[in-house]
Design a protein around this motif. Structure first.
Motif, short mmCIF file in Angstrom:
data_model
loop_
_atom_site.label_atom_id
_atom_site.label_comp_id
_atom_site.label_asym_id
_atom_site.label_seq_id
_atom_site.Cartn_x
_atom_site.Cartn_y
_atom_site.Cartn_z
N ALA A 114 21.91 8.71 63.01
CA ALA A 114 20.49 9.04 63.15
C ALA A 114 19.86 8.17 64.23
N GLU A 115 19.37 8.81 65.28
CA GLU A 115 18.64 8.12 66.36
C GLU A 115 19.44 6.96 66.94
N TYR A 164 26.06 8.40 57.98
CA TYR A 164 25.44 9.43 58.81
C TYR A 164 24.83 8.79 60.06
N TRP A 202 28.32 7.38 69.23
CA TRP A 202 26.89 7.44 68.96
C TRP A 202 26.07 6.80 70.07
N ASP A 206 19.79 2.26 52.41
CA ASP A 206 20.89 2.50 53.35
C ASP A 206 20.94 1.37 54.38
N HIS A 266 21.67 5.24 65.59
CA HIS A 266 22.19 4.37 64.54
C HIS A 266 23.21 5.13 63.71
N LYS A 274 24.24 0.10 65.64
CA LYS A 274 22.88 0.22 66.16
C LYS A 274 22.91 0.23 67.68
N ALA A 280 12.75 2.06 57.93
CA ALA A 280 12.90 2.77 59.21
C ALA A 280 12.86 4.27 58.95
N PRO A 281 12.22 5.02 59.85
CA PRO A 281 12.09 6.47 59.63
C PRO A 281 13.42 7.21 59.67
N TYR A 282 14.44 6.63 60.31
CA TYR A 282 15.72 7.33 60.42
C TYR A 282 16.59 7.15 59.17
N LYS A 283 16.15 6.36 58.20
CA LYS A 283 16.92 6.17 56.97
C LYS A 283 16.64 7.29 55.98
N ARG A 284 17.69 7.80 55.36
CA ARG A 284 17.51 8.77 54.29
C ARG A 284 17.02 8.10 53.02
#
Length: 483
Positions: A141-142, A139, A201, A183, A144, A188, A175-179
């Motif tokens: 995210a930000e 996925y 991305w 992960d 990444h 990046k 990291a806040p973007y990790k589910r």
């Protein structure tokens, strides 16, 4: 043909049968080129190079890839610290790595035929990441892209640890973007001062793990026979390679055999740049005979730790002195027989004896192979000594000596050893002028003995002994060697 290899995946020694019986495939993790490599980094290329040569002999072909990681945050940091372009760093240390491995004998049949660089495979990396996103295994995210560990139920099958234990024992970036904390990064973002490539991305660069998966797929296919590397790479690097590759290939196995070499210990701890107890190959090959370093790396079974020390290097030099001395002395006797009209002037070529091949077939048992090498050398010395004390060595004895000497060279060849001329081995660090000086003293000693000046003859022997030159008086003349 019964090659058996220990498979980390199954935790068993298994008979090796490649997918393509005419051409196995092998991938070995190569260096991240931001500095000179240490001798611990060389164990894999040397040992798995012996395996590569063995596979080529057994099956007639091999596709062997060993990668170069030339995009990495360590490289970026080194370039920033030195104030030089990143390509200056990577070009310099990639070239140094190749030179260092060549010095250790990782050439020809022992070398990879494919050396992919990460920066030359950005397109393949992006394509694999897109496939993983489409299949629900990754996925964005930000800026990444991350691999979703929970999407792969078999995660942990290589290292045999459950996800909770793996997270507890690894350095995991929070990291806040990790589910999920486990992960890991596939892509990046890059700032303007860092290397980057356009992607769906945004401008960025690949994570470390995805590089090997994409390069292995590009050159060796979806499923490879052997993936090898250091035991320290088993988790997280190899575990992550398994996850992303098998998910990208619809569940097809990534590597059928996983081989891991043990670490080098030095000064009571694992040799590592982070510990600071390293010895760089670039320095060692200047300080010691490179062939002795190679011998030392092969002296323990590849799966076991190896205690590295100056004593190990010195012992390896002494062992090779004895082996090369055996070859030299046998060659001298054979040449003397040729001058007397006996023996074949052409040296024999001989494949490795079956005992050597059997040792290597047994999970690459190099210590056993080296013991067999020493046994053959002992037989050469025994026969040579028997012939030396015969005023007229029989023709059949010379022929047997030639055969045994060829076996010794053939045994060394499959290990990458004993392929120098003995004279070149013993002349290391010396000059022809010094050899001529030594020979002049030996000639003077011979004349002194003829004139019964034994005091002078003994004085010359003692002088040479003090310089580390050993003399051996034989019916065929005086032989000398450096101790």
């Amino acid at each position: 043909m019964n090659l058996s290899l220990y498979n980390t995946l199954s935790r068993r020694v298994e008979r090796f049968v490649p997918l393509d019986p005419a051409c196995p495939t092998m991938y070995v993790c190569g260096p991240t080129v931001y500095n000179y490599v240490h001798i611990g980094n060389a164990r894999g290329p040397v040992v798995f190079g012996v395996l590569a040569a063995l596979l080529r002999r057994r099956f007639g072909g091999l596709r062997y890839a060993r990668n170069i990681t030339d995009v990495d945050d360590k490289i970026n940091a080194a370039a920033k610290e030195l104030g030089t372009p990143i390509s200056t760093i990577t070009d310099k240390y990639a070239a140094a790595y190749r030179e260092d491995m060549a010095a250790l004998g990782v050439t020809g049949a022992f070398a990879p035929d494919i050396e992919p660089e990460a920066t030359a495979h950005i397109g393949q990396i992006i394509t694999m990441i897109e496939r993983l996103i489409t299949e629900g295994h990754a996925y964005a995210a930000e800026g990444h892209v991350l691999f979703a560990v929970s999407s792969f139920e078999a995660y942990g099958k290589l290292s045999r640890r459950d996800p909770e234990e793996m997270l507890a024992g690894a350095r995991v970036e929070v990291a806040p973007y990790k589910r999920d904390p486990g992960d890991f990064v596939l892509w990046k973002p890059s700032s303007d001062d860092l290397p980057g490539w356009d992607s769906p991305w945004g401008r960025g660069r690949p994570g470390w793990h995805i590089e090997c998966s994409a390069m292995a797929e590009a050159h060796l296919g979806s499923t490879i026979d052997i993936h090898a590397g250091g035991i320290d790479l088993q988790f997280p690097h190899h575990e992550n390679e398994v996850a992303q590759s098998e998910c990208a290939h619809g569940g097809a196995p990534f590597a059928r055999w996983w081989l891991h070499n043990g670490m080098l210990n030095f000064g009571g701890a694992k040799m590592a740049k982070s510990v600071g107890n390293i010895q760089r190959v670039h320095d060692l090959v200047q300080q010691h005979p490179p062939e002795a370093l190679r011998y030392a790396l092969l002296s323990a079974h590849y799966r076991q730790p190896l205690e590295w020390s100056d004593g190990l290097i010195d012992q390896s030099v002494r062992t090779l002195d004895r082996l090369y001395g055996t070859l030299r002395d046998a060659d001298v006797l054979r040449l003397l027989s040729i001058l007397r009209g006996k023996g074949d002037p052409e040296p024999l070529n001989h494949p490795a004896p079956q005992s050597i091949e059997d040792a290597l077939d047994d999970d690459l048992n190099t210590p056993k192979a080296l013991a067999e090498l020493a046994s053959i050398a002992a037989r050469v010395r025994a026969l040579r000594n028997q012939l030396v004390h015969s005023n007229k060595p029989p023709q059949e004895g010379i022929e047997e000596l030639s055969e045994l000497t060829a076996q010794l060279r053939g045994a060394g060849a499959v290990l990458g050893l004993l392929q120098q001329d003995p004279g070149a081995w013993f002349a290391r660090g010396t000059s022809r002028a010094d050899d001529a000086r030594i020979q002049a003293l030996i000639d003077e000693r011979i004349e002194a003995k003829k004139s019964r000046d034994f005091a002078r003859a003994d004085a010359i022997r003692e002088q040479l002994a003090g310089e580390g030159i050993l003399l051996e008086d034989t019916p065929q003349g005086v032989h000398w060697k450096r101790a």
